[in-house]
Design an enzyme around this catalytic site. Structure first.
Site, short mmCIF file in Angstrom:
data_model
loop_
_atom_site.label_atom_id
_atom_site.label_comp_id
_atom_site.label_asym_id
_atom_site.label_seq_id
_atom_site.Cartn_x
_atom_site.Cartn_y
_atom_site.Cartn_z
N LYS A 99 0.82 -1.22 0.00
CA LYS A 99 0.00 0.00 0.00
C LYS A 99 0.86 1.28 0.00
CE LYS A 99 -3.41 -0.48 -0.62
NZ LYS A 99 -3.89 -0.81 -1.98
N GLY A 101 2.40 2.11 -2.96
CA GLY A 101 2.36 2.54 -4.36
C GLY A 101 3.23 1.68 -5.25
N ARG A 103 2.51 -0.89 -7.22
CA ARG A 103 1.97 -1.13 -8.57
C ARG A 103 2.13 0.12 -9.43
NH1 ARG A 103 1.69 -4.69 -12.20
NH2 ARG A 103 1.20 -6.16 -10.50
N SER A 190 -4.73 2.64 4.82
CA SER A 190 -4.93 2.13 3.46
C SER A 190 -4.88 0.61 3.44
CB SER A 190 -3.88 2.72 2.53
OG SER A 190 -4.06 2.27 1.20
N LYS A 308 -7.45 1.37 -7.15
CA LYS A 308 -6.49 2.32 -6.59
C LYS A 308 -7.22 3.59 -6.15
CE LYS A 308 -3.34 -0.60 -7.66
NZ LYS A 308 -2.74 -1.44 -6.60
N ILE A 311 -11.51 5.08 -1.00
CA ILE A 311 -11.85 6.08 0.02
C ILE A 311 -11.64 5.45 1.39
CG2 ILE A 311 -13.68 7.51 0.99
CD1 ILE A 311 -14.88 7.67 -1.81
#
EC number: 2.8.2.-
Length: 345
Positions: A99, A101, A103, A190, A308, A311
Site C-alpha cells: 500500500k 504505491g 503497482r 490504506s 487504486k 476512500i
C-alpha cells in the site's frame, strides 16, 4: 440560351475551384498541425538523439505487441531466437512496501523503453513452496526481453518477510532494491481499507480500524497488528542492511508519486543507471480518477485499476494522533539511515 449556358459553366467552375482551394488549404493546415505536434512525438521524444544508449524502435514495438504474445506463450522457439529475446533474472526488485504505491511505481517505470516488467507478483522469495522450485522456475516467470533491457518485478511482501534478504542476496548480491513508502499512519489505514473491502465483498464483518490498531487492554498502539507493524519501516530495513549496503537501496516517496510523479521517476532512472527517457508527455492527470495516467504513445494510454485510490473510512482523530506519535521516533531513525527526509507529522 448561350449566355445562360456560359453562366452555368462559370458557376460550376467556381464551385469546383472553391472545393479544390478548400481541400488544398485543409491539407496545408493538416501538415502544419502535424509539424507542430512533431516535438511531442513519443518516439522522438523518448529516444532522443541517436547514440550508443539508444534503444531500438523495434524494442518498443515488441514491448507493446509481440512481447505480449510471447508472455501468453504464443511464440515459437524459432521466433524467440530470431528476435534475440531472453528471460532474464531481475536486475532490480521493488521489495515494498504494501500500500505504498508499488503497482503505480512498476507501471510508471514500464514507460521506459529499457525496462520490462513482470506483470504479476511472483512471490518467489517470500513463499517457501515457490522458493523450493528453484531459481530457474523464477527466471521462467520473467517476461521476454532484449539483452540490453532490464527486468523488474515487485512483491511488497518481500520487505517484511524475514527470510527474503538472505535469499535475494544469494541470487544477486549487487541487485538494486526499490522501497516506496508513504506516511506510516496513512499507509496503515490504506492497508486496513483494502482488507475491509475484501471482507465486504464476501459479506463478512470486520473490526473497526481503531479496535485493531489500539490494544484494548493497554490503550497503547497494538504492534501485533500487521498493518501497524508494516509501517515501522526502520525495523524491516535494518534486517535488509545485514546483507546489502544502503547504497543498493533507493527510497521512493509514495505520497509525492501520486501528486508529482515525474521528479520521483527521474530519481529512479538515475539510480538504475538508465538514460532519461520518461517525460511529462508520458504522464497526464485524469481529473475523473484523481490520479495521473500513463501515455505510452499517441494512441496507447493506460490508467491504474479502479481499486487504486479507495476512500478511507473515518478514523477517530485521537487514534491518528496516537499512531503518529508512536511512529515518530521510528521515522526519525528511518530518515537518518536512508538520508531522505519526509514531511511526515
Amino acid at each position: 440560351m448561350l449566355f445562360k449556358q456560359q453562366a452555368l459553366l462559370r458557376q460550376k467552375l467556381f464551385v469546383l475551384g472553391s472545393l479544390a482551394i478548400g481541400s488544398l488549404l485543409y491539407l496545408v493546415a493538416r501538415v502544419g498541425s502535424l509539424d507542430r505536434l512533431q516535438p511531442l512525438c513519443p518516439i522522438d521524444g523518448r529516444f532522443g538523439p541517436r547514440g550508443q544508449d539508444e534503444i531500438p524502435l523495434r524494442a518498443l514495438q515488441f514491448k507493446r505487441g509481440l512481447l505480449h504474445e510471447f508472455r501468453k506463450g504464443n511464440a515459437t522457439k524459432e521466433q524467440i531466437r530470431l528476435h534475440n529475446l531472453v528471460q532474464q533474472l531481475p536486475k532490480a526488485i521493488i521489495i515494498g512496501v504494501r500500500k505504498g504505491g508499488t503497482r503505480a511505481l512498476l507501471e510508471m517505470l514500464n514507460l521506459h523503453p529499457a525496462v520490462v516488467k513482470a506483470s504479476q507478483e511472483i512471490h518467489f522469495f517470500d513463499n517457501d513452496e515457490n522458493y523450493a522450485k528453484g531459481i530457474e522456475w523464477y527466471r521462467k516467470k520473467m517476461p521476454f526481453s532484449y539483452p540490453h533491457q532490464i527486468t523488474i518485478e515487485k512483491s511488497p511482501a518481500y520487505f517484511i518477510t524475514e527470510e527474503v534478504p538472505e535469499r535475494i542476496y544469494k541470487m544477486n548480491s549487487s541487485i538494486k532494491l526499490l522501497i516506496i513508502v508513504r506516511e506510516p499512519t496513512t499507509r496503515a489505514i490504506s492497508d486496513y481499507t483494502q482488507v475491509l473491502e475484501g471482507k465486504e465483498r464476501k459479506n463478512k464483518t470486520y473490526y473497526k480500524f481503531e479496535k485493531l490498531a489500539i490494544d484494548p487492554n493497554t490503550c497503547e498502539v497494538n504492534t501485533k497488528y500487521k498493518a501497524v507493524r508494516t509501517s515501522i519501516y526502520t525495523k524491516h530495513l535494518e534486517r535488509w542492511l545485514k546483507y546489502f549496503p544502503i547504497e543498493q537501496f533507493h527510497i521512493v516517496d509514495g505520497d509525492r508519486l501520486i501528486t508529482e510523479p515525474l521528479p520521483e521517476l527521474q530519481l529512479v532512472e538515475k539510480f538504475l543507471n538508465l538514460p532519461p527517457r520518461i517525460s511529462q508527455y508520458n504522464l497526464y492527470f485524469n481529473a475523473t480518477r484523481g490520479f495521473y495516467c500513463l501515455r505510452f504513445n499517441i494512441v496507447f494510454n493506460k490508467c491504474l485499476a479502479g481499486s487504486k485510490g479507495r476512500i478511507h473510512p473515518e478514523v477517530d482523530s485521537s487514534v491518528i494522533t496516537k499512531l503518529r506519535k508512536f511512529f515518530h521516533p521510528f521515522n526519525q531513525k528511518f530518515y537518518q539511515i536512508t538520508g531522505r527526509t519526509f514531511n511526515w507529522p
